[in-house]
Design an enzyme around this catalytic site. Structure first.
Site, PDB file in Angstrom:
ATOM      1  CG  HIS A 149      21.704  40.676  71.681  1.00  0.00           C
ATOM      2  ND1 HIS A 149      22.976  40.792  71.164  1.00  0.00           N
ATOM      3  CD2 HIS A 149      21.090  41.864  71.480  1.00  0.00           C
ATOM      4  CE1 HIS A 149      23.127  42.010  70.655  1.00  0.00           C
ATOM      5  NE2 HIS A 149      21.995  42.670  70.832  1.00  0.00           N
TER       6      HIS A 149
ATOM      7  CG  ASP B 245      58.373  23.812  86.367  1.00  0.00           C
ATOM      8  OD1 ASP B 245      59.597  24.033  86.420  1.00  0.00           O
ATOM      9  OD2 ASP B 245      57.763  23.169  87.231  1.00  0.00           O
TER      10      ASP B 245
ATOM     11  N   GLY C  83      58.620  35.885  80.975  1.00  0.00           N
ATOM     12  CA  GLY C  83      58.632  34.516  80.490  1.00  0.00           C
ATOM     13  C   GLY C  83      58.776  33.489  81.607  1.00  0.00           C
ATOM     14  NE  ARG C  84      54.212  30.674  82.964  1.00  0.00           N
ATOM     15  CZ  ARG C  84      53.325  31.066  82.065  1.00  0.00           C
ATOM     16  NH1 ARG C  84      53.563  30.891  80.781  1.00  0.00           N
ATOM     17  NH2 ARG C  84      52.192  31.624  82.434  1.00  0.00           N
TER      18      ARG C  84
END
Length: 284
Positions: free
Chosen positions: A273, A138, A98-99
């Site tokens: 494609h 942040d 996480g942060r």
């Protein structure tokens, strides 16, 4: 600690170990709502963070307390030692650290800037509770990714230097999230859950990768492409991709949504494609 390089759907063992930090609730909710639906016999532990001596603290799990995780590179098995009482063994370790906002040492109290769980709340102009102090990236904890931090910085810089002009604000319409797992997960705009919570009318459609030529050729058949659009005119308000190269494919949809494109635009744009991007118009 040595970790496996790739995680694939279907590789979860009977007992798996999830190491995380600042994201315990997200990991726990994902396991309960996604993994346990597919693997009801799965047993797991969630370990929260790591202390300076390398020990790990158990948050939730089956069995007894685990104080340390060790690895045996020779056989690929990862074990959690139970304070000398027993051993829990898992074939998979997911590390999701996480942060968190990097506000330590800023002495925000001296400036009268309020915080919530370490983050600096801001309005759409990127102003804190002190109108002359801006917080981007942040430290405000809104969307902790680089390109959004840059956008926030540009808005804050303009507003700080053009006080006599109409102020610019941050628009989350094209908020993008990407998870570099295998298969990859990418999204832009609204989710179905957000539409329902905000009473936003929408139509949704999805198409699986296991019926797509390029995916079959590559042997990468897990995942799907999903669109949400306005019922009145087909404007795309959300797009979600789970599958190979989702982090690349989502950018075509970001560009289309930037110009407020519709599902009819995607249908009419030529897609070679077989290619990954040809999956983008199958929903239409």
């Amino acid at each position: 600690m040595k970790f496996p390089e790739r995680f694939k759907v279907g590789q979860f063992s009977k007992f798996s170990i999830f190491v995380c930090k600042n994201s315990v609730k997200t990991i726990r909710d994902t396991i309960d709502s996604v993994l346990l639906q597919k693997y009801p016999a799965l047993e797991y532990i969630i370990i929260d963070g790591a202390s300076t001596d390398g020990t790990l603290d158990l948050i939730r799990g089956y069995g007894s307390q685990i104080s340390r995780v060790i690895s045996e590179p020779d056989n690929g098995i990862y074990e959690g030692m139970n304070k000398g009482i027993g051993i829990a063994t898992g074939e998979i370790i997911l590390q999701a650290l996480g942060r968190r906002p990097h506000t330590d040492g800023l002495n925000l109290e001296a400036a009268g800037v309020t915080t919530e769980n370490g983050r600096i709340p801001v309005n759409a102009e990127m102003r804190s509770n002190q109108p002359h102090i801006f917080a981007v990236g942040d430290v405000n904890g809104l969307h902790e990714v680089v390109h959004i931090a840059i956008q926030q910085g540009e808005i804050a810089a303009y507003n700080a230097t053009h006080a006599d002009q109409p102020q610019r604000t941050m628009d989350d319409r094209l908020k993008t999230n990407i998870v570099f797992t295998d298969p990859q997960v990418a999204s832009v705009g609204f989710t179905e859950k957000e539409c329902k919570a905000q009473n936003i009318p929408y139509l949704g459609a999805s198409y699986p990768f296991n019926d797509h030529g390029k995916s079959l050729c590559m042997g990468e058949t897990h995942g799907h492409v999903k669109y949400l659009c306005q019922p009145q005119n087909g404007e795309i308000i959300g797009a979600h991709i789970v599958g190979p190269e989702a982090s690349e494919m989502i950018h075509e949809l970001i560009a289309i949504m930037y110009y407020r494109g519709t599902v009819y635009d995607i249908l009419n744009i030529p897609h070679y494609h077989p290619s990954k991007f040809s999956e983008n118009n199958y929903n239409c």
